[in-house]
Design an enzyme around this catalytic site. Structure first.
Site, mmCIF file in Angstrom:
data_model
loop_
_atom_site.group_PDB
_atom_site.id
_atom_site.type_symbol
_atom_site.label_atom_id
_atom_site.label_comp_id
_atom_site.label_asym_id
_atom_site.label_seq_id
_atom_site.Cartn_x
_atom_site.Cartn_y
_atom_site.Cartn_z
ATOM 1 N N GLY A 68 13.851 -24.014 -17.935
ATOM 2 C CA GLY A 68 14.952 -23.886 -17.741
ATOM 3 C C GLY A 68 16.052 -24.929 -17.097
ATOM 4 N N PRO A 72 8.971 -22.361 -17.144
ATOM 5 C CA PRO A 72 9.042 -22.655 -18.468
ATOM 6 C C PRO A 72 10.045 -23.632 -19.045
ATOM 7 C CG PRO A 72 10.111 -20.658 -18.193
ATOM 8 C CD PRO A 72 9.542 -21.234 -16.763
ATOM 9 N N LYS A 83 11.471 -21.146 -1.707
ATOM 10 C CA LYS A 83 11.107 -19.822 -1.623
ATOM 11 C C LYS A 83 10.853 -19.239 -0.340
ATOM 12 C CE LYS A 83 10.911 -20.983 -6.091
ATOM 13 N NZ LYS A 83 12.185 -20.831 -6.859
ATOM 14 N N ASP A 124 11.461 -26.531 -8.247
ATOM 15 C CA ASP A 124 11.693 -25.256 -7.937
ATOM 16 C C ASP A 124 10.516 -24.440 -8.035
ATOM 17 O OD1 ASP A 124 12.988 -22.586 -8.078
ATOM 18 O OD2 ASP A 124 13.027 -22.616 -10.438
ATOM 19 N N ASP A 160 4.395 -29.740 -14.034
ATOM 20 C CA ASP A 160 3.915 -28.372 -13.945
ATOM 21 C C ASP A 160 2.682 -28.280 -14.539
ATOM 22 O OD1 ASP A 160 3.876 -25.392 -13.924
ATOM 23 O OD2 ASP A 160 5.864 -25.444 -13.352
HETATM 24 C C1 LIG Z 1 10.308 -20.401 -10.554
HETATM 25 S S1 LIG Z 1 9.025 -21.193 -11.625
HETATM 26 C C2 LIG Z 1 10.253 -22.492 -12.023
HETATM 27 C C3 LIG Z 1 11.129 -22.139 -13.184
HETATM 28 C C4 LIG Z 1 12.016 -23.407 -13.589
HETATM 29 N N1 LIG Z 1 12.586 -23.883 -12.708
HETATM 30 C C5 LIG Z 1 12.805 -23.133 -14.945
HETATM 31 O O1 LIG Z 1 13.924 -23.273 -14.716
HETATM 32 O O2 LIG Z 1 12.213 -22.495 -15.926
HETATM 33 C C6 LIG Z 1 8.046 -21.816 -10.769
HETATM 34 C C7 LIG Z 1 7.102 -22.759 -11.223
HETATM 35 O O3 LIG Z 1 6.425 -23.297 -10.282
HETATM 36 C C8 LIG Z 1 5.213 -23.749 -10.758
HETATM 37 N N2 LIG Z 1 4.325 -24.551 -9.901
HETATM 38 C C9 LIG Z 1 3.646 -23.682 -8.760
HETATM 39 N N3 LIG Z 1 2.773 -24.569 -8.033
HETATM 40 C C10 LIG Z 1 2.814 -25.783 -8.590
HETATM 41 C C11 LIG Z 1 2.523 -27.103 -8.167
HETATM 42 N N4 LIG Z 1 1.635 -27.263 -7.380
HETATM 43 N N5 LIG Z 1 2.764 -27.943 -9.070
HETATM 44 C C12 LIG Z 1 3.702 -27.924 -9.989
HETATM 45 N N6 LIG Z 1 4.285 -26.678 -10.417
HETATM 46 C C13 LIG Z 1 3.737 -25.677 -9.480
HETATM 47 C C14 LIG Z 1 4.554 -22.658 -11.536
HETATM 48 O O4 LIG Z 1 3.644 -22.996 -12.500
HETATM 49 C C15 LIG Z 1 5.921 -22.090 -12.011
HETATM 50 O O5 LIG Z 1 6.083 -22.618 -13.433
#
Ligand SMILES: C[S@@+](CC[C@H](N)C(=O)[O-])C[C@H]1O[C@@H](n2cnc3c(N)ncnc32)[C@H](O)[C@@H]1O
Length: 340
Positions: free
Chosen positions: A213, A211, A294, A265, A229
């Site tokens: 951060g 979202p 991850k 991330d 994203d």
């Molecule tokens: C752990 S959250 C990120 C949190 C973010 N760093 C923050 O500080 O708010 C992981 C994010 O990865 C995104 N995500 C997963 N697969 C993705 C892709 N192929 N391309 C872009 N974003 C992706 C998800 O939608 C999710 O919002």
């Protein structure tokens, strides 16, 4: 896991890690030929250190002395004697810590009392508190580890070589009031360890930004951020002039101009993420990299090894650091840069 915490051996290395990650740290050290031994929860010893810092260690110290049992006074006396025996005339940063486990955490108050008792026995002119400044002054970081079963380990490491300047690598941070997600603390901790940081005017790409951060922290440092994203950003970020939200998969995205920094991330498979980051490196699309990878699988080290290889060999990323930071859970933080 040994039934009781084992004493570390003088001259060996004491490592502390996130609870439950001892097998991963042990395996890493074993693969590196460092001859590890499990001492107890969140504590692993090794005979030697190797070129690469272990990813799963939060902090590491060369063991000066290991004490078992004894009254608080006797332990403080012996620990202070061990500190006085350290070679060199530079300042000392004396920090107590406990293994970060339910049993270890019950020892927080006695550990603090021991730290005060040890410091009271040392010449005040040699003691410094600000670890960051002490690093520049060539200080030695002294770790007083109070572990369960009456084991206290005194270890030391030059502050410049320390994995973390926080006691036992437990880099606690106040939650920034305006920050939209807890993930922001992971980013701040990662940036803490870097020689230089993103700042005013820098172009940052944040893959997996929602979202928001990380994006929020970067904007508050004066950077311009392309947040990639498919998910939605916090409304105030989406409306920010310095944020461009690209609402598509990071695998489909290509930057219009090279960025200064690449942040990632993404909650996605580590090897595919590594391939994507390698593509960014190969194409010269960013100069600096900070990525959270991850690792939800049981067998983490083989995956981590392939991630490293992909980034270095296929991506040309250099100066790679791979660390499970205090705020990282089933994940590690990678930093790297490219010379050209
Ligand atoms: C752990 S959250 C990120 C949190 C973010 N760093 C923050 O500080 O708010 C992981 C994010 O990865 C995104 N995500 C997963 N697969 C993705 C892709 N192929 N391309 C872009 N974003 C992706 C998800 O939608 C999710 O919002």
């Amino acid at each position: 896991m040994p039934a009781q915490t084992l004493a570390a051996r003088a001259g060996h290395w004491l490592w502390t890690c996130r609870a439950g990650f001892e097998p991963h740290l042990y395996e890493e050290l074993e693969w590196a030929g460092a001859h590890p031994r499990l001492l107890g929860e969140a504590l692993v010893e090794s005979e030697t250190v190797t070129g690469l810092s272990p990813a799963f260690a939060r902090a590491g110290y060369r063991v000066v002395v290991s004490l078992t049992g004894g009254t608080p006074d006797a332990v403080a006396e012996a620990a202070a004697k061990a500190v006085r025996s350290l070679p060199g005339g530079g300042p000392w940063v004396v920090q107590s810590f406990t293994p970060d486990t339910p049993r270890g955490n019950t020892l927080a108050a006695p550990a603090e009392a021991m730290e005060a008792a040890v410091r009271a026995r040392l010449p005040p002119e040699r003691l410094v508190d600000d670890a960051q400044r002490a690093r520049e002054a060539g200080a030695v970081l002294v770790g007083l580890c109070m572990a369960p079963d009456g084991v206290t380990v005194v270890g030391a490491v030059p502050a410049r070589e320390a994995l973390s300047l926080a006691a036992g690598g437990r880099r606690r941070m106040k939650r920034a009031g305006e920050s939209p997600s807890r993930a922001a603390m992971k980013l701040e901790e990662a940036l803490d360890g870097l020689a230089f940081e993103p700042g005013r005017g820098d172009v940052c790409v944040d893959l997996g930004a929602a979202p928001g951060g990380w994006t929020q922290r970067l904007v508050s440092r004066g950077a311009r951020v392309v947040a990639v994203d498919p998910a939605r950003l916090m409304p105030e970020l989406a409306a920010n002039k310095r944020v461009q939200h690209v609402q598509e998969s990071a695998f489909a995205y290509a930057p219009e101009e090279p960025a200064d920094w690449l942040f990632c991330d993404m909650a996605w498979r580590p090897l595919e993420v590594a391939q994507l980051l390698a593509k960014w490196g190969r194409r010269g699309w960013a100069r600096h990299l900070v990525a959270n990878i991850k690792l939800p699988m049981k067998d983490k080290n083989p995956v981590l090894l392939r991630v490293r290889q992909t980034l270095e060999k296929e991506g040309g990323w250099e100066g790679l650091t791979v660390r499970q930071l205090y705020h990282d859970r089933d994940e590690v933080t990678v930093t790297a840069h490219r010379m050209k």
